[in-house]
Design a protein around this motif. Structure first.
Motif, PDB file in Angstrom:
ATOM      1  N   VAL A 176       0.841  -1.198   0.000  1.00  0.00           N
ATOM      2  CA  VAL A 176       0.000   0.000   0.000  1.00  0.00           C
ATOM      3  C   VAL A 176       0.879   1.252   0.000  1.00  0.00           C
ATOM      4  CG1 VAL A 176      -1.683   1.346   1.341  1.00  0.00           C
ATOM      5  CG2 VAL A 176      -1.968  -1.125   1.089  1.00  0.00           C
ATOM      6  N   GLY A 177       1.995   1.202   0.730  1.00  0.00           N
ATOM      7  CA  GLY A 177       2.944   2.317   0.712  1.00  0.00           C
ATOM      8  C   GLY A 177       3.493   2.550  -0.680  1.00  0.00           C
ATOM      9  N   GLY A 178       3.807   1.456  -1.382  1.00  0.00           N
ATOM     10  CA  GLY A 178       4.286   1.584  -2.760  1.00  0.00           C
ATOM     11  C   GLY A 178       3.235   2.169  -3.683  1.00  0.00           C
ATOM     12  N   LEU A 179       1.976   1.716  -3.501  1.00  0.00           N
ATOM     13  CA  LEU A 179       0.877   2.160  -4.361  1.00  0.00           C
ATOM     14  C   LEU A 179       0.531   3.630  -4.166  1.00  0.00           C
ATOM     15  CD1 LEU A 179      -1.609  -0.855  -4.071  1.00  0.00           C
ATOM     16  CD2 LEU A 179      -0.468  -0.111  -6.159  1.00  0.00           C
ATOM     17  N   PHE A 180       0.449   4.061  -2.902  1.00  0.00           N
ATOM     18  CA  PHE A 180      -0.119   5.379  -2.610  1.00  0.00           C
ATOM     19  C   PHE A 180       0.861   6.407  -2.034  1.00  0.00           C
ATOM     20  CE2 PHE A 180      -3.909   2.624  -2.601  1.00  0.00           C
ATOM     21  CZ  PHE A 180      -4.628   3.282  -3.587  1.00  0.00           C
TER      22      PHE A 180
END
Length: 338
Positions: free
Chosen positions: A218-222
């Motif tokens: 999720v950190g990578g995505l957003f």
């Protein structure tokens, strides 16, 4: 280091990586002219430099054992970047200086059209969609789920094929170019900045997701993916304002074809299971959707009316981006109940 400091480190690291990529791209642009490749075909080559921040992030993620950050960045950037670059180019070209206008630009402006060379579809967009389909075949079926070393070698071969077809189909007469020592040294400095920027991008993201209680993917995505897209937005604005509209709009495809092939390689080489399969499939579906819409919208034009993106198509791409964010946050991750 507190959260705010890590956020500043992330911003500085991403900009350092893109500064390095920019200075790596200049020699490649000269090679494109020297070897006689078209702008659309050259985008597949220059995309190697443009995607180098993502490649560096994925190498760092793989080596440091936080592959999900690289995975989220890789797929998230593919969904975010294409709509953002088209929207940016459309806005940038509404008011061009006379010296940067091509023939018929005023008419295209009245028709709310962002004109794009239709060869961008066959040279870049359709091969890009083939790459997305191969990624899905290699990673989604239960027997092959996740990223494995053999997948990495296959995707590396896909990039070589993508680059070869683009360059061979886009051959033109070569141009004489002048090489300067300063450009070469800046390219070397760019490589160093790229490596350091990628390392600190991953470290900052790792600490931010820990502070916010988020998963790495999720950190990578957003976090990482949107930050990585911002310098590209400014670059697209600059290129489009200079009148190089096709370059500004099509380079994003060459860039992200590299992201899904060359940047895929280091994550696959270390082996990476898919920890959240519904999230993975959802994001990959949107990667395919924005690519299909990009190609379809350009093809919907004609020689008479002009190929490219009408205003409603630009708005549609922006709407898809908003739907993607809503579906992932409220549908898949269900943040309202977390």
């Amino acid at each position: 280091m507190n959260t705010w400091l890590w956020a500043l480190v992330l911003i500085a690291a991403v900009w350092a990586a893109h500064w390095g990529a920019e200075h790596l791209s200049k020699p490649l642009k000269k090679l494109r002219k020297q070897w006689g490749f078209s702008v659309a075909a050259g985008g597949a080559l220059i995309g190697l430099a443009a995607a180098s921040p993502e490649i560096g992030i994925n190498i760092t993620s793989a080596v440091t054992g936080v592959g999900d950050i690289g995975l989220g960045t890789m797929f998230g950037s593919n969904v975010i970047a294409i709509p953002l670059m088209v929207i940016t180019a459309y806005i940038a070209t509404r008011h061009l200086k006379n010296k940067n206008k091509d023939e018929g630009h005023q008419e295209h402006k009245k028709e709310h059209l962002l004109k794009v060379d239709p060869t961008a579809v066959t040279v870049q967009a359709l091969p890009y969609l083939v790459i997305v389909a191969v990624v899905a075949i290699l990673t989604v079926p239960s027997a092959w789920r996740g990223l494995q070393p053999v997948d990495g070698w296959i995707m590396l071969g896909m990039y070589i094929a993508f680059l070869a077809q683009a360059l061979l189909r886009g051959k033109k007469e070569s141009e004489k170019v002048e090489w300067k020592k300063k450009e070469i040294w800046l390219a070397v400095a760019g490589l160093v900045a790229l490596g350091l920027g990628a390392f600190f991008t991953v470290r900052a993201t790792e600490n931010l997701v820990s502070s916010f209680g988020l998963s790495q993917i999720v950190g990578g995505l957003f976090i990482t993916a949107p930050m990585a897209a911002l310098p590209e937005v400014f670059a697209t604005w600059s290129v489009a304002k200079s009148g190089q509209i096709t370059s500004g709009v099509t380079s994003v495809i060459g860039d992200h074809a590299v992201t899904l092939t060359v940047a895929f390689f280091p994550l696959a080489l270390v082996g990476l299971p898919v920890s959240n399969f519904p999230l993975f499939v959802t994001v990959l579906s949107f990667v395919g959707l924005v690519g299909i819409l990009y190609a379809a919208f350009i093809l919907m034009g004609s020689k008479k009316s002009g190929h490219g993106f009408k205003l409603w198509q630009v708005v549609t791409l922006g709407g898809v981006l908003l739907v993607y964010i809503a579906v992932v946050l409220f549908g898949v991750l269900n943040i309202m109940n977390s």
